[in-house]
Design a protein around this motif. Sequence first.
Motif, mmCIF file in Angstrom:
data_model
loop_
_atom_site.group_PDB
_atom_site.id
_atom_site.type_symbol
_atom_site.label_atom_id
_atom_site.label_comp_id
_atom_site.label_asym_id
_atom_site.label_seq_id
_atom_site.Cartn_x
_atom_site.Cartn_y
_atom_site.Cartn_z
ATOM 1 N N PHE A 281 0.818 -1.214 0.000
ATOM 2 C CA PHE A 281 0.000 0.000 0.000
ATOM 3 C C PHE A 281 0.848 1.258 0.000
ATOM 4 C CE2 PHE A 281 -3.551 -2.688 1.702
ATOM 5 C CZ PHE A 281 -4.378 -2.508 0.595
ATOM 6 N N THR A 284 1.542 2.329 -3.461
ATOM 7 C CA THR A 284 0.447 2.423 -4.432
ATOM 8 C C THR A 284 0.231 3.862 -4.894
ATOM 9 O OG1 THR A 284 -1.793 1.730 -4.878
ATOM 10 C CG2 THR A 284 -1.433 2.697 -2.730
ATOM 11 N N GLU A 285 -0.340 3.965 -6.144
ATOM 12 C CA GLU A 285 -0.648 5.273 -6.706
ATOM 13 C C GLU A 285 -2.137 5.545 -6.588
ATOM 14 O OE1 GLU A 285 1.850 7.383 -8.103
ATOM 15 O OE2 GLU A 285 3.099 5.835 -7.108
ATOM 16 N N ASP A 286 -2.874 4.466 -6.203
ATOM 17 C CA ASP A 286 -4.339 4.561 -6.117
ATOM 18 C C ASP A 286 -4.704 5.205 -4.797
ATOM 19 O OD1 ASP A 286 -7.044 4.184 -6.037
ATOM 20 O OD2 ASP A 286 -6.980 2.007 -6.404
ATOM 21 N N HIS A 287 -4.789 6.511 -4.779
ATOM 22 C CA HIS A 287 -5.004 7.253 -3.535
ATOM 23 C C HIS A 287 -6.333 6.985 -2.911
ATOM 24 C CE1 HIS A 287 -1.291 9.208 -4.224
ATOM 25 N NE2 HIS A 287 -1.656 9.537 -5.502
ATOM 26 N N LEU A 288 -7.367 6.826 -3.773
ATOM 27 C CA LEU A 288 -8.713 6.573 -3.245
ATOM 28 C C LEU A 288 -8.732 5.261 -2.446
ATOM 29 C CD1 LEU A 288 -11.740 7.745 -3.513
ATOM 30 C CD2 LEU A 288 -12.027 5.844 -5.130
ATOM 31 N N HIS A 289 -8.126 4.244 -3.066
ATOM 32 C CA HIS A 289 -8.084 2.929 -2.411
ATOM 33 C C HIS A 289 -7.269 2.981 -1.124
ATOM 34 C CE1 HIS A 289 -7.056 -1.606 -2.623
ATOM 35 N NE2 HIS A 289 -8.136 -1.358 -1.826
ATOM 36 N N LEU A 290 -6.175 3.707 -1.153
ATOM 37 C CA LEU A 290 -5.280 3.824 -0.005
ATOM 38 C C LEU A 290 -6.000 4.413 1.204
ATOM 39 C CD1 LEU A 290 -2.265 3.604 0.998
ATOM 40 C CD2 LEU A 290 -2.049 5.983 0.322
ATOM 41 N N GLN A 292 -9.049 4.198 1.907
ATOM 42 C CA GLN A 292 -10.091 3.296 2.433
ATOM 43 C C GLN A 292 -9.506 2.161 3.281
ATOM 44 O OE1 GLN A 292 -12.151 2.303 -1.206
ATOM 45 N NE2 GLN A 292 -13.683 3.903 -0.913
#
Length: 305
Positions: A281, A284-290, A292
């Motif tokens: 994590f 990761t570049e997926d900030h929205l997912h991070l 959550q």
Amino acid sequence: DVFQCSICLDVFTDPVTTPCEHNFCKTCLKKHWDNSQTCNCPYCKKTFKHRPDLKINTTLREITDYHKKNSPEKKPEVLCDFCEERKLKALKSCLVCQSSYCETHLEPHLRVAGLKKHKLINPVNNLEDYICQKHERPLELFCRDDQMCVCSMCAVKDHKNHNTVPLEEESEEKQTRLMNKQRDVQQMIQDRIKKIEDIRHSAKVRQLIVLVEQRNTEKEKAARVELFTDLIRSIERCQTELLKMMEEQQKAAEKHEEELIEELEQEIIELNMRNTELKLFSHTEDHLHLLQVPLETPGTGLRSV
Ligand SMILES: [Zn+2]
Ligand SMILES: [Zn+2]
Ligand SMILES: [Zn+2]
Ligand SMILES: [Zn+2]
Ligand SMILES: [Zn+2]
Ligand SMILES: [Zn+2]
């Protein structure tokens, strides 16, 4: 006589004592009872319901045996000086004739006037001792002042005005005194017999006490040994229990440690997984997912180690 059986009138042979404390020869008393309907004491006539069990009075027997051995020999017989062939026993001795006579040869002394005056005494062998050496007359008087036997001439010469009495009178008095003395001595003998019996009795009692004490001591010893054995046994039991308890505690501790190690290892695995997850994590570049993703994994109650 204390040593005389009142049945046979002889010195006791194997004396036994009745419950009324009278003594007889064992055989004399047995015969007496065998020949009579009732069972009573031949001396005091006390009747016994049951025939008493008679044990030989050993103390009295010892004393009578000793008495028999040491009593003076019976006086030698005095024989008639006038019998020709077989000399008969003398009945009297004459102090004037200085001779002893049997019944037949004494007869003239009782009949003939001149002889009737002669002084007769019970037969003795030492007739010369009964004659005054000085006056050659029978010693028929006793001088109480000088305590000696004197003749009738002495009495009017050397012992004039002395208190003289017929020999028989003095002898009778002396006999009475001797009998009293003898009674005292007999009493003393009885007392001593009793004393010996008492001593024997108390010795027996003492032996019995010693025996009982020995038995008690043995019992006490046995009781003590038993007590110690019990103590040792219970100590051993305690020791065994204690060792068992310690062993169990040791085992429990070991088990607990193993469980703890297992748990910790499990936690390490879980933590490693989490670490990997978090590492993923963090790149990761997926900030929205991070945003959550929860920081704490719910349900994972990590202990502080
Ligand atoms: Zn007897
Ligand atoms: Zn009696
Ligand atoms: Zn004779
Ligand atoms: Zn004579
Ligand atoms: Zn004299
Ligand atoms: Zn005198």
